[in-house]
Write a protein that holds these residues in place. Structure first.
Motif, PDB file in Angstrom:
ATOM      1  N   TYR A   1      -0.471   8.392 -13.134  1.00  0.00           N
ATOM      2  CA  TYR A   1      -0.620   8.724 -11.723  1.00  0.00           C
ATOM      3  C   TYR A   1      -2.095   8.867 -11.396  1.00  0.00           C
ATOM      4  N   ASN A   2      -2.405   8.758 -10.106  1.00  0.00           N
ATOM      5  CA  ASN A   2      -3.745   9.053  -9.613  1.00  0.00           C
ATOM      6  C   ASN A   2      -3.725  10.452  -9.013  1.00  0.00           C
ATOM      7  N   LYS A   3      -4.645  11.311  -9.438  1.00  0.00           N
ATOM      8  CA  LYS A   3      -4.686  12.707  -9.000  1.00  0.00           C
ATOM      9  C   LYS A   3      -5.956  12.940  -8.204  1.00  0.00           C
ATOM     10  N   VAL A   4      -5.783  13.381  -6.942  1.00  0.00           N
ATOM     11  CA  VAL A   4      -6.931  13.597  -6.051  1.00  0.00           C
ATOM     12  C   VAL A   4      -6.691  14.846  -5.210  1.00  0.00           C
ATOM     13  N   PRO A   5      -7.756  15.458  -4.682  1.00  0.00           N
ATOM     14  CA  PRO A   5      -7.577  16.562  -3.744  1.00  0.00           C
ATOM     15  C   PRO A   5      -7.039  16.058  -2.413  1.00  0.00           C
ATOM     16  N   GLY A   6      -6.248  16.904  -1.717  1.00  0.00           N
ATOM     17  CA  GLY A   6      -5.688  16.509  -0.437  1.00  0.00           C
ATOM     18  C   GLY A   6      -6.768  16.404   0.630  1.00  0.00           C
ATOM     19  N   PRO A   7      -6.399  15.913   1.825  1.00  0.00           N
ATOM     20  CA  PRO A   7      -5.023  15.735   2.313  1.00  0.00           C
ATOM     21  C   PRO A   7      -4.478  14.303   2.222  1.00  0.00           C
ATOM     22  N   HIS A   8      -5.204  13.371   1.561  1.00  0.00           N
ATOM     23  CA  HIS A   8      -4.755  11.977   1.572  1.00  0.00           C
ATOM     24  C   HIS A   8      -5.003  11.331   0.211  1.00  0.00           C
ATOM     25  N   ALA A   9      -4.062  10.504  -0.211  1.00  0.00           N
ATOM     26  CA  ALA A   9      -4.233   9.679  -1.410  1.00  0.00           C
ATOM     27  C   ALA A   9      -3.506   8.370  -1.189  1.00  0.00           C
ATOM     28  N   SER A  10      -4.016   7.291  -1.782  1.00  0.00           N
ATOM     29  CA  SER A  10      -3.348   6.003  -1.630  1.00  0.00           C
ATOM     30  C   SER A  10      -3.605   5.113  -2.835  1.00  0.00           C
ATOM     31  N   VAL A  11      -2.673   4.190  -3.054  1.00  0.00           N
ATOM     32  CA  VAL A  11      -2.797   3.163  -4.085  1.00  0.00           C
ATOM     33  C   VAL A  11      -2.389   1.838  -3.442  1.00  0.00           C
ATOM     34  N   SER A  12      -3.209   0.807  -3.597  1.00  0.00           N
ATOM     35  CA  SER A  12      -2.869  -0.507  -3.047  1.00  0.00           C
ATOM     36  C   SER A  12      -2.868  -1.535  -4.160  1.00  0.00           C
ATOM     37  N   TRP A  13      -2.026  -2.552  -4.011  1.00  0.00           N
ATOM     38  CA  TRP A  13      -1.995  -3.639  -4.983  1.00  0.00           C
ATOM     39  C   TRP A  13      -1.733  -4.957  -4.271  1.00  0.00           C
ATOM     40  N   THR A  14      -2.362  -6.017  -4.764  1.00  0.00           N
ATOM     41  CA  THR A  14      -2.262  -7.349  -4.183  1.00  0.00           C
ATOM     42  C   THR A  14      -1.895  -8.345  -5.271  1.00  0.00           C
TER      43      THR A  14
ATOM     44  N   VAL B   1       0.863  -1.187   0.000  1.00  0.00           N
ATOM     45  CA  VAL B   1       0.000   0.000   0.000  1.00  0.00           C
ATOM     46  C   VAL B   1       0.893   1.228   0.000  1.00  0.00           C
ATOM     47  N   ALA B   2       0.691   2.122  -0.960  1.00  0.00           N
ATOM     48  CA  ALA B   2       1.426   3.387  -1.028  1.00  0.00           C
ATOM     49  C   ALA B   2       0.465   4.511  -0.662  1.00  0.00           C
ATOM     50  N   SER B   3       0.899   5.412   0.188  1.00  0.00           N
ATOM     51  CA  SER B   3       0.016   6.504   0.603  1.00  0.00           C
ATOM     52  C   SER B   3       0.780   7.822   0.702  1.00  0.00           C
ATOM     53  N   VAL B   4       0.051   8.903   0.510  1.00  0.00           N
ATOM     54  CA  VAL B   4       0.589  10.261   0.624  1.00  0.00           C
ATOM     55  C   VAL B   4      -0.346  11.046   1.534  1.00  0.00           C
ATOM     56  N   ASP B   5       0.228  11.729   2.535  1.00  0.00           N
ATOM     57  CA  ASP B   5      -0.561  12.504   3.488  1.00  0.00           C
ATOM     58  C   ASP B   5       0.014  13.897   3.638  1.00  0.00           C
ATOM     59  N   LEU B   6      -0.884  14.881   3.746  1.00  0.00           N
ATOM     60  CA  LEU B   6      -0.506  16.267   3.951  1.00  0.00           C
ATOM     61  C   LEU B   6      -1.016  16.751   5.296  1.00  0.00           C
ATOM     62  N   ASP B   7      -0.214  17.593   5.948  1.00  0.00           N
ATOM     63  CA  ASP B   7      -0.605  18.181   7.234  1.00  0.00           C
ATOM     64  C   ASP B   7      -0.052  19.595   7.295  1.00  0.00           C
ATOM     65  N   GLY B   8      -0.934  20.580   7.378  1.00  0.00           N
ATOM     66  CA  GLY B   8      -0.473  21.959   7.432  1.00  0.00           C
ATOM     67  C   GLY B   8      -1.328  22.891   6.597  1.00  0.00           C
ATOM     68  N   PRO B   9      -0.823  24.090   6.282  1.00  0.00           N
ATOM     69  CA  PRO B   9      -1.615  25.142   5.645  1.00  0.00           C
ATOM     70  C   PRO B   9      -2.298  24.741   4.342  1.00  0.00           C
ATOM     71  N   SER B  10      -1.631  23.929   3.512  1.00  0.00           N
ATOM     72  CA  SER B  10      -2.191  23.577   2.198  1.00  0.00           C
ATOM     73  C   SER B  10      -2.769  22.168   2.158  1.00  0.00           C
ATOM     74  N   ALA B  11      -2.930  21.537   3.310  1.00  0.00           N
ATOM     75  CA  ALA B  11      -3.313  20.122   3.347  1.00  0.00           C
ATOM     76  C   ALA B  11      -4.627  19.847   2.633  1.00  0.00           C
ATOM     77  N   SER B  12      -5.624  20.700   2.825  1.00  0.00           N
ATOM     78  CA  SER B  12      -6.943  20.441   2.252  1.00  0.00           C
ATOM     79  C   SER B  12      -7.138  21.064   0.881  1.00  0.00           C
ATOM     80  N   SER B  13      -6.381  22.092   0.564  1.00  0.00           N
ATOM     81  CA  SER B  13      -6.587  22.807  -0.695  1.00  0.00           C
ATOM     82  C   SER B  13      -5.678  22.324  -1.823  1.00  0.00           C
ATOM     83  N   ALA B  14      -4.585  21.635  -1.502  1.00  0.00           N
ATOM     84  CA  ALA B  14      -3.642  21.177  -2.522  1.00  0.00           C
ATOM     85  C   ALA B  14      -4.148  19.917  -3.221  1.00  0.00           C
ATOM     86  N   THR B  15      -3.568  19.630  -4.369  1.00  0.00           N
ATOM     87  CA  THR B  15      -3.856  18.419  -5.137  1.00  0.00           C
ATOM     88  C   THR B  15      -2.673  17.468  -5.063  1.00  0.00           C
TER      89      THR B  15
END
Length: 235
Positions: A180-193, A84-98
């Motif tokens: 790539y998968n492009k989503v609004p913040g603050p979290h994105a993830s990709v999983s593979w099995t 599982v790969a994940s990206v997390d943002l925390d701070g001023p741009s966490a919710s507004s960034a892509t």
């Protein structure tokens, strides 16, 4: 709207990076033989972006299973990977960034791949987490170079392949492909099995390692980070 998770069973390839980090040991996880299961530690790295937002890239639940080809030739391997790969943002741009997230694997034949993209793969990523590079390490990848199509390499060669190939119409209604998968913040993830790919042509020692490329776009800056997993032996 928070970032979406994406789950895949078939792979393709992409890449971006301005900063890079290497995690855990650089040595192989031990010799792999037919049907060898290799648990892997994954990893996590955090970097602070220009406005103080923290960007964290993580690999969890990682493993690989190595098996020989149907013809049982030493130059062929089949690899089954899970993570599982994940990206997390925390701070001023966490919710507004892509967030753009793209996982993949580096595969090398009789070559040290502990340096990530540098060794035999186009780009300029450094081993030193304190140093950044302006070079795009995946700039040489074309749309036809995908993980699921298999990898043919000889001694002294290494390649990077990304997993995603997301189809969608472009502005003119024509088919387009995103690595790539492009989503609004603050979290994105990709999983593979049990995501499988074949390695052909390497009659000697072969290694592979996962990576996750992340890009964060805000109104004021673009930040990038690449996380590398631990190398593992394919025999």
């Amino acid at each position: 709207m928070y970032g979406k998770a994406i789950r895949i069973r078939g792979g393709r390839a992409f890449g971006v990076a301005l900063a890079a980090a290497v995690v855990f040991g650089f040595g192989p996880a031990g010799p792999a033989h037919a049907d060898t299961f290799i648990p892997l530690p994954g990893g996590s790295i955090t970097r602070q972006l220009a406005d103080g937002t923290n960007l964290t890239v993580t690999i969890t639940g990682e493993s690989a299973k190595i098996s020989g080809s149907m013809g049982d030739t030493p130059a062929h391997r089949n690899v089954w990977t899970t993570a599982v790969a994940s990206v997390d943002l925390d701070g001023p741009s966490a919710s507004s960034a892509t967030i753009k997230i793209s996982p993949g694997y580096i595969v090398g034949c009789q070559v040290d791949i502990s340096g990530g993209i540098n060794n035999g793969v186009s780009g300029g990523v450094t081993n030193d987490p304190s140093k950044a590079t302006q070079t795009n390490p995946f700039g040489g990848l074309s749309a036809t170079q995908s993980l699921s199509e298999g990898i043919s390499i000889g001694p002294g060669q290494a390649v990077a392949r990304l997993m995603l190939d997301l189809e969608k119409p472009d502005d003119y209604g024509m088919e387009s492909h995103k690595r790539y998968n492009k989503v609004p913040g603050p979290h994105a993830s990709v999983s593979w099995t049990d995501e499988t790919f074949a390695v052909d042509g390497c009659g000697g020692y072969a290694q592979a390692r996962s990576f996750v490329a992340a890009e964060v776009d805000s109104t004021n800056f673009i930040g990038n980070l690449v996380l590398y997993g631990e190398p593992f032996s394919m025999g």
